[in-house]
Write a protein that holds these residues in place. Sequence first.
Motif, PDB file in Angstrom:
ATOM      1  N   ASN A   1       0.800  -1.227   0.000  1.00 53.73           N
ATOM      2  CA  ASN A   1       0.000   0.000   0.000  1.00 53.73           C
ATOM      3  C   ASN A   1       0.831   1.275   0.000  1.00 53.73           C
ATOM      4  O   ASN A   1       0.252   2.375  -0.016  1.00 53.73           O
ATOM      5  CB  ASN A   1      -0.934  -0.004   1.221  1.00 53.73           C
ATOM      6  N   VAL A   2       2.143   1.150   0.038  1.00 56.53           N
ATOM      7  CA  VAL A   2       3.009   2.329  -0.095  1.00 56.53           C
ATOM      8  C   VAL A   2       3.796   2.294  -1.401  1.00 56.53           C
ATOM      9  O   VAL A   2       4.552   3.224  -1.682  1.00 56.53           O
ATOM     10  CB  VAL A   2       3.988   2.457   1.096  1.00 56.53           C
ATOM     11  N   MET A   3       3.618   1.236  -2.206  1.00 54.94           N
ATOM     12  CA  MET A   3       4.412   1.118  -3.421  1.00 54.94           C
ATOM     13  C   MET A   3       4.067   2.181  -4.454  1.00 54.94           C
ATOM     14  O   MET A   3       4.900   2.531  -5.289  1.00 54.94           O
ATOM     15  CB  MET A   3       4.228  -0.281  -4.028  1.00 54.94           C
ATOM     16  N   HIS A   4       2.837   2.712  -4.420  1.00 54.12           N
ATOM     17  CA  HIS A   4       2.518   3.777  -5.372  1.00 54.12           C
ATOM     18  C   HIS A   4       3.351   5.026  -5.085  1.00 54.12           C
ATOM     19  O   HIS A   4       3.778   5.722  -6.007  1.00 54.12           O
ATOM     20  CB  HIS A   4       1.024   4.103  -5.322  1.00 54.12           C
ATOM     21  N   ILE A   5       3.620   5.297  -3.811  1.00 54.62           N
ATOM     22  CA  ILE A   5       4.486   6.432  -3.463  1.00 54.62           C
ATOM     23  C   ILE A   5       5.909   6.180  -3.924  1.00 54.62           C
ATOM     24  O   ILE A   5       6.588   7.075  -4.443  1.00 54.62           O
ATOM     25  CB  ILE A   5       4.430   6.681  -1.944  1.00 54.62           C
ATOM     26  N   VAL A   6       6.371   4.936  -3.738  1.00 60.80           N
ATOM     27  CA  VAL A   6       7.733   4.589  -4.145  1.00 60.80           C
ATOM     28  C   VAL A   6       7.891   4.750  -5.654  1.00 60.80           C
ATOM     29  O   VAL A   6       8.855   5.368  -6.131  1.00 60.80           O
ATOM     30  CB  VAL A   6       8.060   3.146  -3.720  1.00 60.80           C
ATOM     31  N   LEU A   7       6.942   4.216  -6.408  1.00 63.32           N
ATOM     32  CA  LEU A   7       7.036   4.282  -7.861  1.00 63.32           C
ATOM     33  C   LEU A   7       6.974   5.716  -8.360  1.00 63.32           C
ATOM     34  O   LEU A   7       7.748   6.120  -9.238  1.00 63.32           O
ATOM     35  CB  LEU A   7       5.912   3.453  -8.483  1.00 63.32           C
ATOM     36  N   ILE A   8       6.080   6.501  -7.813  1.00 64.26           N
ATOM     37  CA  ILE A   8       5.963   7.902  -8.224  1.00 64.26           C
ATOM     38  C   ILE A   8       7.249   8.663  -7.906  1.00 64.26           C
ATOM     39  O   ILE A   8       7.760   9.430  -8.733  1.00 64.26           O
ATOM     40  CB  ILE A   8       4.754   8.554  -7.540  1.00 64.26           C
ATOM     41  N   SER A   9       7.810   8.454  -6.722  1.00 60.99           N
ATOM     42  CA  SER A   9       9.033   9.162  -6.323  1.00 60.99           C
ATOM     43  C   SER A   9      10.219   8.765  -7.182  1.00 60.99           C
ATOM     44  O   SER A   9      11.045   9.607  -7.552  1.00 60.99           O
ATOM     45  CB  SER A   9       9.340   8.878  -4.853  1.00 60.99           C
ATOM     46  N   VAL A  10      10.308   7.467  -7.526  1.00 60.96           N
ATOM     47  CA  VAL A  10      11.420   7.001  -8.354  1.00 60.96           C
ATOM     48  C   VAL A  10      11.400   7.670  -9.717  1.00 60.96           C
ATOM     49  O   VAL A  10      12.428   8.167 -10.205  1.00 60.96           O
ATOM     50  CB  VAL A  10      11.359   5.465  -8.495  1.00 60.96           C
TER      51      VAL A  10
END
Length: 443
Positions: free
Chosen positions: A353-362
């Motif tokens: 549930n935090v992977m969308h933040i990780v992907l967007i930040s990357v």
Amino acid sequence: MIILWTDGLIYILITVITLLFFALRGKEHFVRPWKKISQSRTAMVSLVFLVFFLSIGLLDSIHFRSNDRQNHDIISVLDYWANPIRLHHEKSYSAPFAAYLYSKELIMQADQAPYWGYPRLEYGGSHLSNVSEDKAGDIIAKAWLGFIKGAGVIIILCYAYHWLLGRAFFSNKTVNTVFTTLFFLGSSSYMLVELSSYYHVLGTDKVGEDVFYQTIKSIRTGLVIGSLTTLIMLPLAIIFGILAGFFRGWVDDVIQYIYTTLNSIPGVLLIAASILMVQVYMANHQQQFTSLVARADMRLLFLCLILGVTSWTGLCRMLRAETLKLREMEYVQAAQALGVPRGVILYRHILPNVMHIVLISVVLDFSSLVLAEAVLSYVNIGVDPTTYSWGNMINGARLEMAREPVVWWSLAASFLFMFTLVLAANLFADSVRDAFDPRRVQS
């Protein structure tokens, strides 16, 4: 085949991305956003440009030792294919598509008295017998030949796609846009390749090296800085951010103290100190770095390391804040009440549930890291001076812009390619953010 440190990390990164793709391709929460991205023309055009740059960077990451009797240095597949422009050095500056040097010299010929003029280039336009009359027509003819070759390859790919998938590629607007972009890139690339065999299409620098070759070689440096720094940054940000938000207490205090301390240190000073330490180590252990390519690669690796160590704090803070919210959700509270181990909760309920933040930040941080390399190399604390990079080209263009007449093509070439890569990355990042951000998902 010779594998440098950065080459090995690139191969590992590609392997990890491939494994993640096959592991998540059946997950609806992963497939649905990518379907939305595939329906965006802007996203697909940007992705085509990014894949084009990535392909060049991968060709430049396959190294082997040259079989040249005079030079046994390490070269890449891209270097081997670019031998016509890599080995054709002129005496000094020459303008794009020029047949003469950029500055006047004293010309001495056996049948004439010495005079000041522009000497002919050794390679650029050397096939022309009459430059003033033949050059324009010759450039048009060779550009047209390259355009036909590139267009032919793309058309064959279009019909191969149509034949293999059994559908007309003109019926889908997105696919039509992709092939239009490929047509532009393919025809333009073949035109430049065809012309570069006879001319220096972007001129030459002070030592007579082809600027087009330098610009193409700089693509790998930008991609390595953006991708390997992310590979180093992600584990630190994900692990520390989730642990700080989930456990709180003294764990949260320690992690906050670590990234607050790192943020208080000026990043430029930390990078400069680290690069100086690497230079001292290589100077004291010269037997370990017998090749200039190996020395430059080691400095590039350490630059990625120090950028990764100093750039994970922002993502860590966002993940900490998101985890603080998620740990209070009903399904997490229910899992804790049922006695589910904390490690399982972190892996199955918090991390996805935090992977969308990780992907967007990357994706968003990639372009900023490419620009960071240019800035650091401009102040001489970036990559090795022997490494081809847009930052080194811009740094070298400072004195060229101050001379008369102005040598503008090195700065223009590096700016154009870096602008294209960063613009494509930013446009693709916007589409990824819109697709993966839960607040933007429409019901």
